[in-house]
Design a protein around this motif. Structure first.
Motif, PDB file in Angstrom:
ATOM      1  N   LYS A  31      -1.709   6.266   4.164  1.00 56.72           N
ATOM      2  CA  LYS A  31      -1.296   4.864   4.125  1.00 56.72           C
ATOM      3  C   LYS A  31       0.093   4.675   4.715  1.00 56.72           C
ATOM      4  O   LYS A  31       0.940   5.564   4.649  1.00 56.72           O
ATOM      5  CB  LYS A  31      -1.319   4.347   2.687  1.00 56.72           C
ATOM      6  CG  LYS A  31      -2.695   4.343   2.051  1.00 56.72           C
ATOM      7  CD  LYS A  31      -2.629   3.857   0.618  1.00 56.72           C
ATOM      8  CE  LYS A  31      -4.013   3.896  -0.052  1.00 56.72           C
ATOM      9  NZ  LYS A  31      -3.938   3.458  -1.462  1.00 56.72           N
ATOM     10  N   SER A  32       0.314   3.488   5.238  1.00 54.17           N
ATOM     11  CA  SER A  32       1.643   3.128   5.731  1.00 54.17           C
ATOM     12  C   SER A  32       2.501   2.647   4.574  1.00 54.17           C
ATOM     13  O   SER A  32       2.001   2.344   3.476  1.00 54.17           O
ATOM     14  CB  SER A  32       1.525   2.027   6.782  1.00 54.17           C
ATOM     15  OG  SER A  32       0.992   0.846   6.193  1.00 54.17           O
ATOM     16  N   ALA A  33       3.809   2.540   4.818  1.00 53.05           N
ATOM     17  CA  ALA A  33       4.736   2.092   3.777  1.00 53.05           C
ATOM     18  C   ALA A  33       4.352   0.713   3.236  1.00 53.05           C
ATOM     19  O   ALA A  33       4.338   0.491   2.027  1.00 53.05           O
ATOM     20  CB  ALA A  33       6.159   2.072   4.325  1.00 53.05           C
ATOM     21  N   ILE A  34       4.013  -0.206   4.127  1.00 53.73           N
ATOM     22  CA  ILE A  34       3.668  -1.553   3.688  1.00 53.73           C
ATOM     23  C   ILE A  34       2.367  -1.559   2.889  1.00 53.73           C
ATOM     24  O   ILE A  34       2.243  -2.273   1.884  1.00 53.73           O
ATOM     25  CB  ILE A  34       3.587  -2.522   4.896  1.00 53.73           C
ATOM     26  CG1 ILE A  34       3.430  -3.968   4.430  1.00 53.73           C
ATOM     27  CG2 ILE A  34       2.488  -2.143   5.860  1.00 53.73           C
ATOM     28  CD1 ILE A  34       4.620  -4.519   3.707  1.00 53.73           C
ATOM     29  N   GLU A  35       1.420  -0.729   3.277  1.00 49.85           N
ATOM     30  CA  GLU A  35       0.164  -0.633   2.526  1.00 49.85           C
ATOM     31  C   GLU A  35       0.388  -0.010   1.160  1.00 49.85           C
ATOM     32  O   GLU A  35      -0.246  -0.417   0.170  1.00 49.85           O
ATOM     33  CB  GLU A  35      -0.851   0.179   3.324  1.00 49.85           C
ATOM     34  CG  GLU A  35      -1.379  -0.543   4.558  1.00 49.85           C
ATOM     35  CD  GLU A  35      -2.186   0.365   5.469  1.00 49.85           C
ATOM     36  OE1 GLU A  35      -3.170  -0.120   6.054  1.00 49.85           O
ATOM     37  OE2 GLU A  35      -1.827   1.566   5.602  1.00 49.85           O
ATOM     38  N   MET A  36       1.270   0.976   1.090  1.00 49.02           N
ATOM     39  CA  MET A  36       1.596   1.597  -0.200  1.00 49.02           C
ATOM     40  C   MET A  36       2.120   0.546  -1.185  1.00 49.02           C
ATOM     41  O   MET A  36       1.699   0.489  -2.340  1.00 49.02           O
ATOM     42  CB  MET A  36       2.662   2.680  -0.008  1.00 49.02           C
ATOM     43  CG  MET A  36       2.200   3.925   0.725  1.00 49.02           C
ATOM     44  SD  MET A  36       1.262   5.059  -0.316  1.00 49.02           S
ATOM     45  CE  MET A  36       2.526   5.607  -1.441  1.00 49.02           C
ATOM     46  N   LEU A  37       3.033  -0.281  -0.719  1.00 48.03           N
ATOM     47  CA  LEU A  37       3.626  -1.290  -1.597  1.00 48.03           C
ATOM     48  C   LEU A  37       2.602  -2.320  -2.052  1.00 48.03           C
ATOM     49  O   LEU A  37       2.557  -2.684  -3.230  1.00 48.03           O
ATOM     50  CB  LEU A  37       4.787  -1.979  -0.884  1.00 48.03           C
ATOM     51  CG  LEU A  37       6.084  -1.175  -0.819  1.00 48.03           C
ATOM     52  CD1 LEU A  37       7.091  -1.829   0.113  1.00 48.03           C
ATOM     53  CD2 LEU A  37       6.690  -1.015  -2.218  1.00 48.03           C
ATOM     54  N   ILE A  38       1.791  -2.789  -1.124  1.00 48.77           N
ATOM     55  CA  ILE A  38       0.768  -3.776  -1.492  1.00 48.77           C
ATOM     56  C   ILE A  38      -0.187  -3.194  -2.526  1.00 48.77           C
ATOM     57  O   ILE A  38      -0.517  -3.844  -3.531  1.00 48.77           O
ATOM     58  CB  ILE A  38       0.009  -4.257  -0.246  1.00 48.77           C
ATOM     59  CG1 ILE A  38       0.927  -5.131   0.617  1.00 48.77           C
ATOM     60  CG2 ILE A  38      -1.254  -5.040  -0.634  1.00 48.77           C
ATOM     61  CD1 ILE A  38       0.359  -5.493   1.962  1.00 48.77           C
ATOM     62  N   ASP A  39      -0.605  -1.947  -2.332  1.00 52.76           N
ATOM     63  CA  ASP A  39      -1.512  -1.303  -3.292  1.00 52.76           C
ATOM     64  C   ASP A  39      -0.846  -1.134  -4.655  1.00 52.76           C
ATOM     65  O   ASP A  39      -1.498  -1.274  -5.695  1.00 52.76           O
ATOM     66  CB  ASP A  39      -1.975   0.049  -2.762  1.00 52.76           C
ATOM     67  CG  ASP A  39      -3.010  -0.080  -1.657  1.00 52.76           C
ATOM     68  OD1 ASP A  39      -3.461  -1.214  -1.391  1.00 52.76           O
ATOM     69  OD2 ASP A  39      -3.374   0.955  -1.054  1.00 52.76           O
ATOM     70  N   THR A  40       0.448  -0.818  -4.660  1.00 45.43           N
ATOM     71  CA  THR A  40       1.169  -0.651  -5.924  1.00 45.43           C
ATOM     72  C   THR A  40       1.182  -1.960  -6.713  1.00 45.43           C
ATOM     73  O   THR A  40       0.869  -1.990  -7.903  1.00 45.43           O
ATOM     74  CB  THR A  40       2.610  -0.189  -5.672  1.00 45.43           C
ATOM     75  OG1 THR A  40       2.589   1.107  -5.051  1.00 45.43           O
ATOM     76  CG2 THR A  40       3.399  -0.100  -6.977  1.00 45.43           C
ATOM     77  N   TYR A  41       1.532  -3.047  -6.044  1.00 36.45           N
ATOM     78  CA  TYR A  41       1.587  -4.336  -6.747  1.00 36.45           C
ATOM     79  C   TYR A  41       0.202  -4.806  -7.183  1.00 36.45           C
ATOM     80  O   TYR A  41       0.028  -5.308  -8.306  1.00 36.45           O
ATOM     81  CB  TYR A  41       2.282  -5.379  -5.878  1.00 36.45           C
ATOM     82  CG  TYR A  41       3.786  -5.248  -5.917  1.00 36.45           C
ATOM     83  CD1 TYR A  41       4.498  -5.724  -7.002  1.00 36.45           C
ATOM     84  CD2 TYR A  41       4.483  -4.623  -4.895  1.00 36.45           C
ATOM     85  CE1 TYR A  41       5.882  -5.592  -7.084  1.00 36.45           C
ATOM     86  CE2 TYR A  41       5.868  -4.483  -4.951  1.00 36.45           C
ATOM     87  CZ  TYR A  41       6.555  -4.963  -6.048  1.00 36.45           C
ATOM     88  OH  TYR A  41       7.918  -4.820  -6.128  1.00 36.45           O
ATOM     89  N   LYS A  42      -0.776  -4.632  -6.326  1.00 37.80           N
ATOM     90  CA  LYS A  42      -2.138  -5.028  -6.713  1.00 37.80           C
ATOM     91  C   LYS A  42      -2.616  -4.193  -7.898  1.00 37.80           C
ATOM     92  O   LYS A  42      -3.319  -4.691  -8.780  1.00 37.80           O
ATOM     93  CB  LYS A  42      -3.075  -4.872  -5.516  1.00 37.80           C
ATOM     94  CG  LYS A  42      -2.855  -5.928  -4.435  1.00 37.80           C
ATOM     95  CD  LYS A  42      -3.694  -5.682  -3.203  1.00 37.80           C
ATOM     96  CE  LYS A  42      -5.146  -6.007  -3.432  1.00 37.80           C
ATOM     97  NZ  LYS A  42      -5.932  -5.918  -2.171  1.00 37.80           N
ATOM     98  N   GLY A  43      -2.214  -2.917  -7.933  1.00 29.50           N
ATOM     99  CA  GLY A  43      -2.575  -2.049  -9.052  1.00 29.50           C
ATOM    100  C   GLY A  43      -1.951  -2.485 -10.361  1.00 29.50           C
ATOM    101  O   GLY A  43      -2.391  -2.078 -11.436  1.00 29.50           O
ATOM    102  N   CYS A  44      -0.903  -3.303 -10.282  1.00 32.45           N
ATOM    103  CA  CYS A  44      -0.248  -3.850 -11.476  1.00 32.45           C
ATOM    104  C   CYS A  44      -0.751  -5.249 -11.813  1.00 32.45           C
ATOM    105  O   CYS A  44      -0.158  -5.947 -12.648  1.00 32.45           O
ATOM    106  CB  CYS A  44       1.265  -3.895 -11.260  1.00 32.45           C
ATOM    107  SG  CYS A  44       2.028  -2.285 -11.056  1.00 32.45           S
TER     108      CYS A  44
END
Length: 368
Positions: A31-44
């Motif tokens: 994953k790219s940095a931006i995808e990592m962040l989006i997945d983290t927030y969606k996971g919350c």
């Protein structure tokens, strides 16, 4: 009814000039940095995610087309990051009560950290929630929307940090054991450091100390864990020198944290679950089996087996032999066949691991 909808604004509009590569697209695994962040927030459970783009904005929007995030192009991105803050804050609708302000160059913030900040906000009392790692304030802050107009009216001098500083009486700092809240990636060296951290998949020494402190682990237990960690690393290095590829970072962390729940019943399972919930699955798995383990006498030696053995070789903070470790227990329960059998199984498991190590290294095992 109180509005408790929380959004995330991810600022991803910069040139990445010091990096030399476009930061939102830098890879962490698949994953790219931006995808990592989006997945983290969606996971919350945060689905209201606004990505403010600038340089290469159309490429970012295309990459995130199916992510569920809203991409907004900041036409003034060349004037600095605060213009991206303004763009994102303006886009917040009335359903939002608070928002995370997340720079894309701090991409590895953990889900557990976001959850802690959310929890503190929902408890009420303060309007600006900061993550604090070992006394150092990091990103992202969680900001109540009552500051929306204050931010929009500002000329941006000194950035968002200066604006929020004016309201320090309405701020609170949440202790986290997530060093990544401080780890940005302005340069190639920063990225390589972050990538090494990501690939290790384990808390480093400073994070382990923070976890032990937050969980109030007694000093005598910490001394024991430190010695078990030393023994574990020494054994793993001897095996890696003989051709193994053991995850030394995960093993070292697991050894430092293996008794984090020592006061709990079935403390290995409880401790393992804690680390898995924090976001360290490998470390939690190693911890979960450090009191009882099934050993395949012919299979490869695992990190779990090494921690199991090292723990048996250390009494308090002193290295002892396996024979010495089990002698007292065997004598104490010699008239209790059921308990005696369990003790013997644990002892035999340790000896099986030792034989496997000797077979790999080609020399005698000389601990204790």
């Amino acid at each position: 009814m109180k509005n408790t909808s929380i959004a995330a604004i991810i600022a991803a509009g910069g040139y990445s000039s010091r990096m030399g590569s476009f930061k939102p697209f830098l890879k962490f695994g698949k994953k790219s940095a931006i995808e990592m962040l989006i997945d983290t927030y969606k996971g919350c459970g945060i689905d209201n995610i606004i990505v403010v783009t600038g340089y290469k904005g159309s490429e970012v929007a295309e990459k995130l087309r199916e992510s569920g995030a809203t991409c907004l192009q900041n036409e003034n991105y060349s004037e600095g990051m605060f213009t991206s803050v303004i763009k994102g804050v303006k886009a917040l609708d009335t359903r939002v009560s608070a928002f995370f302000m997340q720079p894309v160059d701090i991409p590895l913030v953990k889900k557990h950290t976001i959850e802690l900040l959310k929890k503190k906000y929902l408890e009420g009392g303060k309007g600006i929630i900061y993550p604090d790692f070992c006394g150092r304030v990091g990103h992202p802050p969680l900001i109540h929307c009552k500051y929306r107009e204050v931010i929009l009216r500002s000329n941006g001098e000194g950035g968002l940090k200066k604006i929020l500083k004016e309201y320090s009486s309405d701020s609170i700092y949440v202790h986290v054991f997530d060093k990544t809240v401080l780890m940005d990636m302005d340069t190639k060296e920063d990225y390589e450091k972050l990538l090494g951290y990501f690939n290790a998949g384990a808390p480093d020494g400073e994070e382990c100390s923070s976890i032990l402190d937050i969980y109030k682990v007694p000093e005598n237990i910490i001394r024991h864990c430190r010695k078990v960690s030393e023994v574990s690393v020494e054994i793993s290095r001897s095996l890696n020198n003989a051709g193994y590829e053991l995850n030394e970072c995960a093993l070292k962390a697991a050894a430092m944290l293996h008794d984090i729940a020592k006061k709990e019943e079935n403390h290995a399972r409880v401790g393992g679950k804690i680390l898995q919930e924090i976001g360290y699955g490998k470390v939690g798995s190693i911890i979960g089996s450090h009191t009882d383990i099934e050993v395949d006498g012919q299979g490869r030696i695992t990190e779990s087996e090494i921690l199991y053995l090292a723990d048996k070789l250390v009494r308090e903070d002193k290295v002892i032999s396996i024979e010495e470790r089990f002698k007292q227990s065997l004598n104490k329960y010699q008239d209790n066949p059921e308990v005696l059998r369990k003790i013997e199984n644990r002892r035999d498991a340790a000896y099986k691991i030792i034989k496997k190590i000797e077979a790999v290294t080609g020399r005698g095992f000389n601990y204790g």
